[in-house]
Scaffold this motif. Structure first.
Motif, PDB file in Angstrom:
ATOM      1  N   GLN A  35      26.648 -30.363   7.945  1.00 22.21           N
ATOM      2  CA  GLN A  35      26.157 -29.976   6.616  1.00 22.21           C
ATOM      3  C   GLN A  35      26.248 -31.187   5.685  1.00 22.21           C
ATOM      4  O   GLN A  35      27.116 -32.045   5.848  1.00 22.21           O
ATOM      5  CB  GLN A  35      26.996 -28.831   6.030  1.00 22.21           C
ATOM      6  N   LYS A  36      25.373 -31.194   4.671  1.00 22.03           N
ATOM      7  CA  LYS A  36      25.428 -32.269   3.672  1.00 22.03           C
ATOM      8  C   LYS A  36      26.648 -32.053   2.781  1.00 22.03           C
ATOM      9  O   LYS A  36      27.094 -30.907   2.626  1.00 22.03           O
ATOM     10  CB  LYS A  36      24.183 -32.195   2.794  1.00 22.03           C
ATOM     11  N   PRO A  37      27.155 -33.117   2.138  1.00 21.98           N
ATOM     12  CA  PRO A  37      28.223 -32.914   1.163  1.00 21.98           C
ATOM     13  C   PRO A  37      27.796 -31.858   0.152  1.00 21.98           C
ATOM     14  O   PRO A  37      26.629 -31.802  -0.238  1.00 21.98           O
ATOM     15  CB  PRO A  37      28.364 -34.282   0.489  1.00 21.98           C
ATOM     16  N   GLY A  38      28.715 -30.999  -0.253  1.00 16.27           N
ATOM     17  CA  GLY A  38      28.367 -29.959  -1.233  1.00 16.27           C
ATOM     18  C   GLY A  38      29.388 -28.844  -1.218  1.00 16.27           C
ATOM     19  O   GLY A  38      30.243 -28.779  -0.321  1.00 16.27           O
ATOM     20  N   TYR A  39      29.286 -27.993  -2.214  1.00 20.24           N
ATOM     21  CA  TYR A  39      30.205 -26.853  -2.343  1.00 20.24           C
ATOM     22  C   TYR A  39      29.502 -25.614  -1.791  1.00 20.24           C
ATOM     23  O   TYR A  39      28.428 -25.242  -2.263  1.00 20.24           O
ATOM     24  CB  TYR A  39      30.570 -26.652  -3.820  1.00 20.24           C
ATOM     25  N   TYR A  40      30.100 -25.003  -0.777  1.00 17.14           N
ATOM     26  CA  TYR A  40      29.497 -23.834  -0.133  1.00 17.14           C
ATOM     27  C   TYR A  40      30.494 -22.676  -0.146  1.00 17.14           C
ATOM     28  O   TYR A  40      31.707 -22.872  -0.269  1.00 17.14           O
ATOM     29  CB  TYR A  40      29.136 -24.145   1.319  1.00 17.14           C
ATOM     30  N   THR A  41      29.945 -21.452   0.018  1.00 15.00           N
ATOM     31  CA  THR A  41      30.806 -20.265   0.155  1.00 15.00           C
ATOM     32  C   THR A  41      30.409 -19.555   1.447  1.00 15.00           C
ATOM     33  O   THR A  41      29.455 -19.962   2.123  1.00 15.00           O
ATOM     34  CB  THR A  41      30.623 -19.296  -1.029  1.00 15.00           C
TER      35      THR A  41
END
Ligand SMILES: NC(=O)c1ccc[n+]([C@@H]2O[C@H](COP(=O)([O-])OP(=O)(O)OC[C@H]3O[C@@H](n4cnc5c(N)ncnc54)[C@H](OP(=O)(O)O)[C@@H]3O)[C@@H](O)[C@H]2O)c1
Length: 255
Positions: free
Chosen positions: A240-246
């Motif tokens: 996954q790309k850097p980032g904030y996920y839930t």
């Protein structure tokens, strides 16, 4: 093979997760971090210093304490490692560290990794859209006597989702408990927390009006519901790309 390190490995969630990872042929548990130096099941080294094992891990999973999350978020940033975190009760500053980490690596944060609660979020959004005028909303969270934070992270997430869907200002609408004299019911969403016994986690959302009520309840009957969700996140996060996920992203439930 995905190499996993667990922060909080000696706790209730950490131990269940360690067993599940050891049973999974495509995952390797490379080590754990906790508040004492020891071995988990005689094989897996447990350290108090994340720097000793983060270099060996592809993914770090955190079920520790708010302080533990802050420390591991800093170490993951330094070692450029993705983080999956479920620890609840974070302060604003501790939460900020998690979000800052997400600028550099993928981070999955969920205050409830169960499939059922994540489906419930979807159901609540649909229900609240229809019932937003004329219904009062109350949330009850019930947990074991060892739970350290109240209200639960899940109850807060549910309240935020409801406030957003009902067009309410989150900070004004969400209230913890109710106490006083001559109280007047407005548009508040009140969370009540019960603590005792060994209950793993129960959340009730009550929609109440003068003529009818709708009560939606989710009960976690075993910690394996959270573990199953974490395993899905472990398989999902690499690449996954850097980032904030839930978990809404992991389960592809986002509208
Ligand atoms: N998101 C979800 O789906 C979900 C599900 C269940 C639980 N949770 C949350 O996950 C967290 C852990 O729950 P739990 O029931 O497993 O708690 P627990 O049994 O208390 O386990 C936490 C473990 O982390 C250790 N720890 C504390 N501070 C640490 C630090 N600074 N660095 C490393 N390890 C540290 C604790 O050690 P000590 O005992 O020495 O303090 C303990 O071994 C809680 O915040 C809980 O609310 C989330």
């Amino acid at each position: 093979m995905i190499r996993v390190a667990i922060n909080g490995i000696l706790g209730r969630m950490g131990q269940e997760l360690a067993s599940a990872i050891s049973r999974d042929e495509d995952l390797i548990l490379v080590g754990g971090i906790d508040t004492l130096e020891t071995f988990h099941e005689d094989r897996i080294a447990v350290t108090t210093n994340p720097d000793e094992i983060l270099g060996d891990a592809d993914v770090v999973v955190d079920f520790s304490s708010p302080q533990g999350t802050a420390t591991i978020a800093r170490s993951c940033r330094q070692h450029h490692r993705p983080l999956i975190t479920g620890t609840t009760g974070l302060s604003r500053d501790q939460q900020k560290l998690v979000e800052q980490l997400a600028e550099n690596v993928p981070v999955v944060q969920s205050f409830n990794f169960s499939l059922g609660i994540n489906l419930l979020i979807d159901i609540l959004q649909k229900t609240a859209r229809v019932l937003k005028d004329g219904f009062d909303v109350e949330i009850i969270d019930v947990h074991h006597r060892g739970k350290k934070d109240a209200p639960s992270g899940t109850a807060l997430t549910l309240a935020r989702v409801l406030a957003q869907t009902m067009g309410l200002n989150e900070s004004q609408a969400i209230q913890v408990g109710r106490k006083g004299k001559n109280l007047k019911r407005g548009h508040e969403i009140v969370i009540h927390s019960l603590r005792g016994g060994a209950i793993i986690g129960e959340h009730q959302v009550h929609f109440l009006c003068g003529h009818e009520t709708i009560n939606i309840t989710h009960k976690a009957l075993s910690r394996s519901v959270f573990v199953d969700g974490v395993l899905r996140a472990i398989y999902w996060i690499p690449g996954q790309k850097p980032g904030y996920y839930t978990m809404q992203d992991v389960l592809e439930l986002k509208a």
